[in-house]
Design a protein around this motif. Sequence first.
Motif, mmCIF file in Angstrom:
data_model
loop_
_atom_site.group_PDB
_atom_site.id
_atom_site.type_symbol
_atom_site.label_atom_id
_atom_site.label_comp_id
_atom_site.label_asym_id
_atom_site.label_seq_id
_atom_site.Cartn_x
_atom_site.Cartn_y
_atom_site.Cartn_z
ATOM 1 N N TYR A 31 2.316 4.546 -1.510
ATOM 2 C CA TYR A 31 2.000 5.581 -2.496
ATOM 3 C C TYR A 31 3.227 6.025 -3.287
ATOM 4 C CZ TYR A 31 4.000 9.124 0.659
ATOM 5 O OH TYR A 31 4.851 9.875 1.449
ATOM 6 N N ILE B 46 -2.346 -4.461 -1.996
ATOM 7 C CA ILE B 46 -3.162 -3.257 -1.928
ATOM 8 C C ILE B 46 -4.584 -3.570 -1.489
ATOM 9 C CG2 ILE B 46 -1.825 -2.085 -3.717
ATOM 10 C CD1 ILE B 46 -4.068 -2.708 -5.693
ATOM 11 N N ARG C 116 0.831 -1.201 0.000
ATOM 12 C CA ARG C 116 0.000 0.000 0.000
ATOM 13 C C ARG C 116 0.872 1.260 0.000
ATOM 14 N NH1 ARG C 116 -4.955 -0.219 4.027
ATOM 15 N NH2 ARG C 116 -5.682 1.210 2.407
ATOM 16 N N LYS D 167 1.101 2.857 5.614
ATOM 17 C CA LYS D 167 0.451 1.615 5.982
ATOM 18 C C LYS D 167 1.491 0.501 6.138
ATOM 19 C CE LYS D 167 -3.709 3.376 5.433
ATOM 20 N NZ LYS D 167 -4.652 3.593 6.564
ATOM 21 N N THR E 259 -9.400 1.197 -2.356
ATOM 22 C CA THR E 259 -8.855 2.530 -2.075
ATOM 23 C C THR E 259 -7.482 2.790 -2.670
ATOM 24 O OG1 THR E 259 -7.905 1.764 0.023
ATOM 25 C CG2 THR E 259 -10.149 2.671 0.090
ATOM 26 N N ASP E 260 -6.711 1.762 -2.941
ATOM 27 C CA ASP E 260 -5.322 1.940 -3.384
ATOM 28 C C ASP E 260 -5.204 1.825 -4.900
ATOM 29 O OD1 ASP E 260 -4.643 2.084 -0.693
ATOM 30 O OD2 ASP E 260 -4.250 -0.062 -0.563
#
Length: 604
Positions: free
Chosen positions: A161, A188, A159, A431, A192-193
Amino acid sequence: EFETITHPAMDMMVMAVDSAVDAAVDSLDSVDTTTEKGTEGTEGEEKDSDEKDKDQDHENENENENKNDKEEKEKEKKMILSVPKFWDPPSLFNEGVRTFLGNYGERLMTPQEAKMIGSYVRPLDREEQDNKDKDETKNGQEGEEGLLETIFVSIASYRDYRCPNTVRQLFKQATYPERIRVAIVDQIDPATDVNCAKPERPCDEEYPNNNNNNKDSGDEDSGDSSNKDEDALCKYSHLIDVYEMDATLAVGPVLARHIGGRMYRGEYYAMQSDAHMEFVTGWDVDIIQQWKSAKNEMAVLTTYVSSVGDHYDKETGTSTAESRPKMCNTDFDLDYYDNRLANLMHGQQPEGKPDVMGEPTLSPFWAAGFSFSRGHFVIQVPYDQYLPMIFQGEEINIGLRGFTYGYDYYAPERSVLFHYYSEGRKDKKVKTFWEHSDAYNGLEQASMARLLSITELIPTAEDISKNKKDEENNNNNNQEKGESESENVIVKDAIEWNRVEEKKYGLGKARTVKKFLRTFGIDIVAQKVEHHMCRFVGKPMNEMFLAHRRENGMGVDYDQISFEFRDPEVYGKSWDTGNADDCCEEEEEEVVEEQEEEEEGVEE
């Protein structure tokens, strides 16, 4: 080709079936499902009513049972993973590649066997490519010039970014991006990811002139000005493979990197990197040159990478520091569940100007955040898929297994990539796989038992007996008696551990673990290490150990090395170094100064 494996937590999940399911089954077993026929009398209506109630209860219980069974089947189905098969082409290796390369570590592989590993590509035509460039692309095999050795890059991302930027920069900053293939294990939350390899905009929408849908990279000139600003995730999509995994199935870096290793397909070099990195311009040519300067087929360049913030210029893509880190610090970390067990954990490593020039610096330890080697390293020492929830421990597991297969670890002379630790993270909560740890309670303890046992970091009864005799001799000499250091140590044979596929994920026989422990001052009975090793790792270690590098280039012959490191603060220098203390005291001071600043980032 793919095959199915069982998620390492499967057995635990099956055992932890919801108690409501068991209760429902017990309830069904206790209910009499037969009905009497032909019963008549004054109690007939009441009995009919009772039967209807029972039928309704049965129906509700059956519905609950079916629902729970369905949920359990879905859960079990989710825990069966379809993963790439390990690279093992039968057309090249009739009995299997690992049997060919020394029979699972039974012996050190030969130079001829090692040469069988590695693929090449032709460089894309570039106007700026001159004769010097062509000389740099020689693959080292007689009669072949102008080919590029390929590089396999494995990235495990949770997860993260920053992962898309890492992949972009990896290609954009390379001199020859066409030689690189990236394998991403992207853990992920699909809701949401964003997938690590997904460009910010659709490739055909943003780049209407993009002709790179043709997967043959040799047909396209990457220097085409019409595509010069193209997103690297589009431009090199044919060189990116992604294995997407639901984050709820993440059980630490070991399983993710195990899957990443399965995506290797015979490339000449293999590199492992974290998912939050920046690369210097021309990093691919630089790191290959550094690897070749070791003159060692078994060399693995590896280290804890320096932070981006004060080491890297994003505008120029260059390093702003002359220093580089090296791997020389470790200590025992007591197991949370059983303090009789202790794992070796590498702490913050020192950084300074290298005292070894023109070649990398030998080091005792391997680092997971950056590793660069020949491709056969990931073949010979694959990540163990049966270590769920292991975080501290993956490095000593790979490091020891690699050592026993004959590999040597080096710190690069120059840094070619840099790591984001805590920079820029104040506005984004990072995360970690621990967010789902409640679903996997109990796995870490079982995994640690396997890890320590399979790498022989749990002492045998013979080890403990010898330690007690040594203690008695020391006490007699010193006329002092204290508590035995072996009183609270568990014996290897007394611990139960999962032995599945022990040969596949176990030790080699080119060297022994005991040789490693003695050489580098590590006592698994007393659970102590000899400190201040960083004063030895550098010029002293290079001069002493590389004198025993095999003539055929197949690693350092530790059978010719009798040196055993001892803490120079206690025993004085046990090696002939000149001013070895002076060379490294400054590095040790830097570690103390940076410890608090970097600690949070290193843990992440």
